[in-house]
Write a protein that holds these residues in place. Structure first.
Motif, PDB file in Angstrom:
ATOM      1  N   GLU A 192       0.817  -1.217   0.000  1.00 40.95           N
ATOM      2  CA  GLU A 192       0.000   0.000   0.000  1.00 40.95           C
ATOM      3  C   GLU A 192       0.851   1.269   0.000  1.00 40.95           C
ATOM      4  OE1 GLU A 192       1.679  -0.068   3.891  1.00 40.95           O
ATOM      5  OE2 GLU A 192       0.879  -1.691   2.645  1.00 40.95           O
ATOM      6  N   PHE A 193       2.156   1.094   0.056  1.00 37.62           N
ATOM      7  CA  PHE A 193       3.100   2.201   0.248  1.00 37.62           C
ATOM      8  C   PHE A 193       3.615   2.699  -1.101  1.00 37.62           C
ATOM      9  CE2 PHE A 193       7.495   3.668   0.983  1.00 37.62           C
ATOM     10  CZ  PHE A 193       7.299   4.591   2.004  1.00 37.62           C
ATOM     11  N   THR A 194       3.476   3.994  -1.346  1.00 39.73           N
ATOM     12  CA  THR A 194       3.993   4.614  -2.564  1.00 39.73           C
ATOM     13  C   THR A 194       4.691   5.909  -2.181  1.00 39.73           C
ATOM     14  OG1 THR A 194       2.190   3.701  -3.888  1.00 39.73           O
ATOM     15  CG2 THR A 194       3.408   5.534  -4.842  1.00 39.73           C
ATOM     16  N   THR A 195       5.907   6.087  -2.668  1.00 35.40           N
ATOM     17  CA  THR A 195       6.644   7.293  -2.311  1.00 35.40           C
ATOM     18  C   THR A 195       7.743   7.567  -3.331  1.00 35.40           C
ATOM     19  OG1 THR A 195       7.705   8.435  -0.439  1.00 35.40           O
ATOM     20  CG2 THR A 195       8.444   6.191  -0.907  1.00 35.40           C
ATOM     21  N   HIS A 196       8.365   8.713  -3.176  1.00 31.26           N
ATOM     22  CA  HIS A 196       9.511   9.118  -3.984  1.00 31.26           C
ATOM     23  C   HIS A 196      10.749   8.980  -3.103  1.00 31.26           C
ATOM     24  CE1 HIS A 196      11.828  11.490  -6.904  1.00 31.26           C
ATOM     25  NE2 HIS A 196      12.303  12.167  -5.884  1.00 31.26           N
ATOM     26  N   ALA A 197      11.712   8.161  -3.531  1.00 29.55           N
ATOM     27  CA  ALA A 197      12.899   7.891  -2.716  1.00 29.55           C
ATOM     28  C   ALA A 197      14.163   8.166  -3.521  1.00 29.55           C
ATOM     29  CB  ALA A 197      12.871   6.453  -2.219  1.00 29.55           C
ATOM     30  N   TRP A 198      15.313   7.942  -2.866  1.00 28.88           N
ATOM     31  CA  TRP A 198      16.615   8.180  -3.483  1.00 28.88           C
ATOM     32  C   TRP A 198      17.523   6.998  -3.202  1.00 28.88           C
ATOM     33  CZ3 TRP A 198      17.379  12.553  -6.415  1.00 28.88           C
ATOM     34  CH2 TRP A 198      16.390  13.543  -6.291  1.00 28.88           C
ATOM     35  N   VAL A 199      18.303   6.592  -4.206  1.00 29.48           N
ATOM     36  CA  VAL A 199      19.154   5.412  -4.068  1.00 29.48           C
ATOM     37  C   VAL A 199      20.591   5.725  -4.489  1.00 29.48           C
ATOM     38  CG1 VAL A 199      17.348   3.678  -4.323  1.00 29.48           C
ATOM     39  CG2 VAL A 199      18.415   4.653  -6.371  1.00 29.48           C
ATOM     40  N   ALA A 200      21.533   5.042  -3.837  1.00 23.51           N
ATOM     41  CA  ALA A 200      22.950   5.155  -4.195  1.00 23.51           C
ATOM     42  C   ALA A 200      23.598   3.792  -4.069  1.00 23.51           C
ATOM     43  CB  ALA A 200      23.665   6.154  -3.293  1.00 23.51           C
ATOM     44  N   VAL A 201      24.483   3.486  -5.015  1.00 25.16           N
ATOM     45  CA  VAL A 201      25.269   2.247  -4.984  1.00 25.16           C
ATOM     46  C   VAL A 201      26.709   2.638  -5.279  1.00 25.16           C
ATOM     47  CG1 VAL A 201      25.603  -0.064  -5.931  1.00 25.16           C
ATOM     48  CG2 VAL A 201      23.290   0.926  -5.838  1.00 25.16           C
ATOM     49  N   PRO A 202      27.587   2.598  -4.288  1.00 15.06           N
ATOM     50  CA  PRO A 202      28.988   2.954  -4.536  1.00 15.06           C
ATOM     51  C   PRO A 202      29.562   2.165  -5.707  1.00 15.06           C
ATOM     52  CG  PRO A 202      28.598   2.777  -2.188  1.00 15.06           C
ATOM     53  CD  PRO A 202      27.347   2.296  -2.860  1.00 15.06           C
ATOM     54  N   GLY A 203      30.277   2.880  -6.587  1.00  9.91           N
ATOM     55  CA  GLY A 203      30.805   2.259  -7.792  1.00  9.91           C
ATOM     56  C   GLY A 203      29.957   2.525  -9.015  1.00  9.91           C
ATOM     57  N   PHE A 204      28.752   3.070  -8.802  1.00 12.67           N
ATOM     58  CA  PHE A 204      27.845   3.432  -9.883  1.00 12.67           C
ATOM     59  C   PHE A 204      27.440   4.890  -9.689  1.00 12.67           C
ATOM     60  CE2 PHE A 204      27.525  -1.069  -9.293  1.00 12.67           C
ATOM     61  CZ  PHE A 204      27.385  -1.609 -10.564  1.00 12.67           C
ATOM     62  N   ASP A 205      27.667   5.725 -10.692  1.00 14.25           N
ATOM     63  CA  ASP A 205      27.254   7.120 -10.541  1.00 14.25           C
ATOM     64  C   ASP A 205      25.749   7.235 -10.711  1.00 14.25           C
ATOM     65  OD1 ASP A 205      26.650   7.326 -13.358  1.00 14.25           O
ATOM     66  OD2 ASP A 205      28.765   7.721 -13.752  1.00 14.25           O
ATOM     67  N   ALA A 206      25.218   8.380 -10.313  1.00 11.95           N
ATOM     68  CA  ALA A 206      23.771   8.580 -10.318  1.00 11.95           C
ATOM     69  C   ALA A 206      23.187   8.464 -11.722  1.00 11.95           C
ATOM     70  CB  ALA A 206      23.434   9.941  -9.712  1.00 11.95           C
ATOM     71  N   ARG A 207      23.949   8.888 -12.714  1.00  8.54           N
ATOM     72  CA  ARG A 207      23.455   8.821 -14.090  1.00  8.54           C
ATOM     73  C   ARG A 207      23.284   7.367 -14.537  1.00  8.54           C
ATOM     74  NH1 ARG A 207      26.112  12.429 -18.956  1.00  8.54           N
ATOM     75  NH2 ARG A 207      24.426  12.161 -20.477  1.00  8.54           N
ATOM     76  N   THR A 208      24.241   6.528 -14.199  1.00 11.10           N
ATOM     77  CA  THR A 208      24.147   5.115 -14.539  1.00 11.10           C
ATOM     78  C   THR A 208      22.968   4.461 -13.828  1.00 11.10           C
ATOM     79  OG1 THR A 208      26.542   4.973 -14.885  1.00 11.10           O
ATOM     80  CG2 THR A 208      25.358   2.903 -14.503  1.00 11.10           C
ATOM     81  N   LEU A 209      22.795   4.781 -12.545  1.00 13.65           N
ATOM     82  CA  LEU A 209      21.672   4.234 -11.788  1.00 13.65           C
ATOM     83  C   LEU A 209      20.342   4.683 -12.396  1.00 13.65           C
ATOM     84  CD1 LEU A 209      22.928   4.745  -8.121  1.00 13.65           C
ATOM     85  CD2 LEU A 209      22.900   2.614  -9.426  1.00 13.65           C
ATOM     86  N   ALA A 210      20.263   5.962 -12.775  1.00 12.56           N
ATOM     87  CA  ALA A 210      19.031   6.476 -13.378  1.00 12.56           C
ATOM     88  C   ALA A 210      18.709   5.736 -14.672  1.00 12.56           C
ATOM     89  CB  ALA A 210      19.160   7.973 -13.639  1.00 12.56           C
TER      90      ALA A 210
END
Length: 263
Positions: A192-210
């Motif tokens: 039932e949970f919907t939200t806007h969150a943020w993620v990070a994975v060291p070794g991957f820049d934000a553009r690659t994750l996006a």
């Protein structure tokens, strides 16, 4: 004038203390070799202690700590929010170093939330939110994609945080090693949970994750192609004998006649 009864009931309107909520989970712990499973709790505790020491967070600071079987749930004072966010980045190197030299390799997902938390254990909105973030299918899928993209095993940790955490820690100078530019936006839906969150994975820049997130979203929303079993094709019927008046066909145009051919 307030009566004694009204004063007693006023505690229901008191907002509990705001807490920094941390969730840690071992990725795919069920795939750990059976003979190594007994080591997981002690190794995880050692890694978390090393990470906390590095960011000046003590287990004694926790107002609540629960072992889940393959992870930990912590509640810290709100003032430690920036350090807990730094913990995700700091743990990555610690876990990677452990994995380099030990047969038992661990990879971790971490979730950080902030919100009011009563002193009694229970299903409170803040810790439910933390759980939904930690177990979000989109977050799990992203972590697995990053693991697959590093066949050398160098992916060690992935962190997700709520938008409230992101705005709070990065609006001011509250982190030492974590940076806002490390994080990519992720839409989370979990039960039932919907939200806007943020993620990070060291070794991957934000553009690659996006990019990975966009590909997963596109795959999830793509129409399902018809299988070969449902494709329109040709059906050939062979009828032997005179008593079989059955026929299989996909589409029939014109009349159908059963019987001997005309002479």
């Amino acid at each position: 004038m307030e009566t004694e009864d009204s004063l007693a009931g006023s505690s229901a309107n008191t907002v509990p203390d705001i807490r920094t909520l941390l969730g840690v989970d071992v990725i795919d712990s069920a795939r750990t070799a059976p003979h190594l499973l007994p080591q997981v709790p002690s190794v995880l505790a050692t890694l978390l202690s090393a990470g906390m020491d590095a960011v000046a967070v003590s287990r004694q600071d926790a107002v609540d700590a629960q072992y889940t079987g393959d992870g930990w749930l912590y509640a810290f004072p709100s003032g430690l929010l920036g350090r807990v966010v730094d913990l995700g980045r700091t743990l990555d190197g610690i876990v990677a170093e452990h994995n380099k030299w030990n047969k038992l390799e661990l990879r971790l997902r971490l979730a950080v939330e902030v919100g009011p938390l009563p002193g009694t254990q229970g299903f409170h909105p803040a810790n439910i939110s933390r759980s939904r973030l930690l177990e979000a299918p989109a977050f799990k899928a992203l972590a697995r994609r990053c693991i697959a993209a590093r066949p050398d095993g160098s992916m060690s940790t992935a962190m997700i945080m709520s938008d409230a955490v992101h705005r709070t820690v990065f609006a001011g100078d509250y982190t030492k090693v974590a940076r806002a530019t490390d994080f990519a936006a992720l839409a989370v839906t979990n039960k039932e949970f919907t939200t806007h969150a943020w993620v990070a994975v060291p070794g991957f820049d934000a553009r690659t994750l996006a990019g990975m997130i966009a590909e997963d979203d596109a795959a999830a929303s793509a129409p399902v192609e018809e299988s070969k079993a449902t494709d329109v094709g040709t059906v050939t019927n062979t009828i032997n004998g005179g008593g079989n008046h059955g026929v299989q066909a996909h589409t029939i145009n014109g009349g159908v006649r059963f019987g001997s051919p005309r002479r």
